[in-house]
Design a protein around this motif. Structure first.
Motif, PDB file in Angstrom:
ATOM      1  N   THR A  40       0.766  -1.082  -0.073  1.00 44.19           N
ATOM      2  CA  THR A  40      -0.021  -0.015  -0.029  1.00 44.19           C
ATOM      3  C   THR A  40       1.029   1.078  -0.023  1.00 44.19           C
ATOM      4  O   THR A  40       0.594   2.204  -0.664  1.00 44.19           O
ATOM      5  CB  THR A  40      -0.892   0.031   1.375  1.00 44.19           C
ATOM      6  N   LEU A  41       1.812   1.203   0.830  1.00 43.16           N
ATOM      7  CA  LEU A  41       2.874   2.243   0.948  1.00 43.16           C
ATOM      8  C   LEU A  41       3.510   2.598  -0.448  1.00 43.16           C
ATOM      9  O   LEU A  41       3.785   3.585  -0.932  1.00 43.16           O
ATOM     10  CB  LEU A  41       3.701   2.414   1.983  1.00 43.16           C
ATOM     11  N   LYS A  42       4.220   1.525  -1.079  1.00 44.86           N
ATOM     12  CA  LYS A  42       4.580   1.395  -2.318  1.00 44.86           C
ATOM     13  C   LYS A  42       3.771   2.091  -3.389  1.00 44.86           C
ATOM     14  O   LYS A  42       4.100   3.144  -4.217  1.00 44.86           O
ATOM     15  CB  LYS A  42       5.055   0.335  -2.857  1.00 44.86           C
ATOM     16  N   GLU A  43       2.464   1.833  -3.212  1.00 40.52           N
ATOM     17  CA  GLU A  43       1.590   2.544  -4.290  1.00 40.52           C
ATOM     18  C   GLU A  43       1.305   3.709  -4.010  1.00 40.52           C
ATOM     19  O   GLU A  43       1.109   4.666  -4.899  1.00 40.52           O
ATOM     20  CB  GLU A  43       0.087   1.601  -4.031  1.00 40.52           C
ATOM     21  N   ILE A  44       1.324   4.219  -2.697  1.00 38.01           N
ATOM     22  CA  ILE A  44       1.155   5.600  -2.498  1.00 38.01           C
ATOM     23  C   ILE A  44       2.424   6.315  -3.247  1.00 38.01           C
ATOM     24  O   ILE A  44       2.180   7.499  -3.962  1.00 38.01           O
ATOM     25  CB  ILE A  44       1.349   5.993  -0.995  1.00 38.01           C
ATOM     26  N   VAL A  45       3.554   5.750  -3.134  1.00 33.83           N
ATOM     27  CA  VAL A  45       4.806   6.512  -3.649  1.00 33.83           C
ATOM     28  C   VAL A  45       4.524   6.299  -5.162  1.00 33.83           C
ATOM     29  O   VAL A  45       5.053   7.441  -5.802  1.00 33.83           O
ATOM     30  CB  VAL A  45       5.992   5.794  -3.196  1.00 33.83           C
ATOM     31  N   ARG A  46       4.428   5.335  -5.880  1.00 42.12           N
ATOM     32  CA  ARG A  46       4.043   5.306  -7.305  1.00 42.12           C
ATOM     33  C   ARG A  46       3.086   6.299  -7.767  1.00 42.12           C
ATOM     34  O   ARG A  46       3.302   6.913  -8.793  1.00 42.12           O
ATOM     35  CB  ARG A  46       3.726   3.758  -7.540  1.00 42.12           C
ATOM     36  N   SER A  47       1.809   6.432  -7.006  1.00 44.18           N
ATOM     37  CA  SER A  47       0.722   7.294  -7.598  1.00 44.18           C
ATOM     38  C   SER A  47       1.114   8.568  -7.147  1.00 44.18           C
ATOM     39  O   SER A  47       1.101   9.686  -7.942  1.00 44.18           O
ATOM     40  CB  SER A  47      -0.454   6.558  -6.858  1.00 44.18           C
ATOM     41  N   VAL A  48       1.226   9.037  -6.015  1.00 44.65           N
ATOM     42  CA  VAL A  48       1.509  10.430  -5.490  1.00 44.65           C
ATOM     43  C   VAL A  48       2.886  10.906  -5.555  1.00 44.65           C
ATOM     44  O   VAL A  48       3.127  11.907  -6.114  1.00 44.65           O
ATOM     45  CB  VAL A  48       1.043  10.578  -3.930  1.00 44.65           C
ATOM     46  N   GLY A  49       3.837  10.130  -5.192  1.00 45.31           N
ATOM     47  CA  GLY A  49       5.321  10.348  -4.914  1.00 45.31           C
ATOM     48  C   GLY A  49       5.802  10.659  -6.334  1.00 45.31           C
ATOM     49  O   GLY A  49       6.689  11.527  -6.467  1.00 45.31           O
ATOM     50  N   THR A  50       5.688   9.668  -7.313  1.00 48.89           N
ATOM     51  CA  THR A  50       6.175   9.694  -8.556  1.00 48.89           C
ATOM     52  C   THR A  50       5.943  11.097  -9.188  1.00 48.89           C
ATOM     53  O   THR A  50       7.113  11.735  -9.761  1.00 48.89           O
ATOM     54  CB  THR A  50       5.670   8.661  -9.627  1.00 48.89           C
TER      55      THR A  50
END
Length: 160
Positions: free
Chosen positions: A133-143
């Motif tokens: 879930t945290l990786k997905e936050i980085v992928r979606s918002v963080g990228t």
């Protein structure tokens, strides 16, 4: 070949005792690597990414490998930069108290790629539903945020 005295008027090096580079006609190069490393750290360290599922923060810039230079030829500025950047992140799930950690790698920050074309590779130290879930936050918002910050670096490098 031009006859003596009929050459380009900007080519006046041999007429000058000090051999000054008039109007930046000849190639000059300035090392922008030290400034770039510091600026990239300033832009990326502490970057926060948040969604309704959790929050992730870039805790450290562990690797910045490469170089940057500003070149001038015939009064035209030419920039070369090529960086491989590794970041460390930590995050927590909303209403969770376990801290998850991971890495973000940007392998292709160079003049060949626009900021919105940069690869942002996200990894978690341990595999679980929460770390995913945290990786997905980085992928979606963080990228998007990381690309914006790197775009800002490119703009500052080129325009001072």
């Amino acid at each position: 070949m031009a006859k003596w005295g009929e050459g380009d008027p900007r080519w006046i090096v041999e007429e000058r005792a000090d051999a000054k580079n008039v109007n930046n006609w000849h190639w000059t190069e300035k090392n922008a690597s030290p400034w770039s490393k510091e600026r990239l750290k300033e832009l990326l360290k502490g970057l926060e990414m948040e969604s309704d599922q959790g929050k992730v923060t870039v805790t450290d810039v562990t690797k910045i490998e490469g170089e940057a230079s500003a070149n001038n030829r015939k009064a035209k500025l030419i920039f070369f930069y090529e960086w491989v950047i590794t970041l460390e992140w930590k995050g927590t799930i909303k209403d969770g108290d376990k801290v998850w950690k991971g890495k973000i790698e940007i392998p292709n920050l160079s003049e060949e790629n626009e900021a919105d074309e940069l690869d942002v590779i996200v990894m978690a130290d341990k595999s679980s539903g929460e770390s995913f879930t945290l990786k997905e936050i980085v992928r979606s918002v963080g990228t998007k945020l990381i690309r914006e910050k790197l775009g800002q670096y490119i703009k500052e490098l080129k325009h001072g």
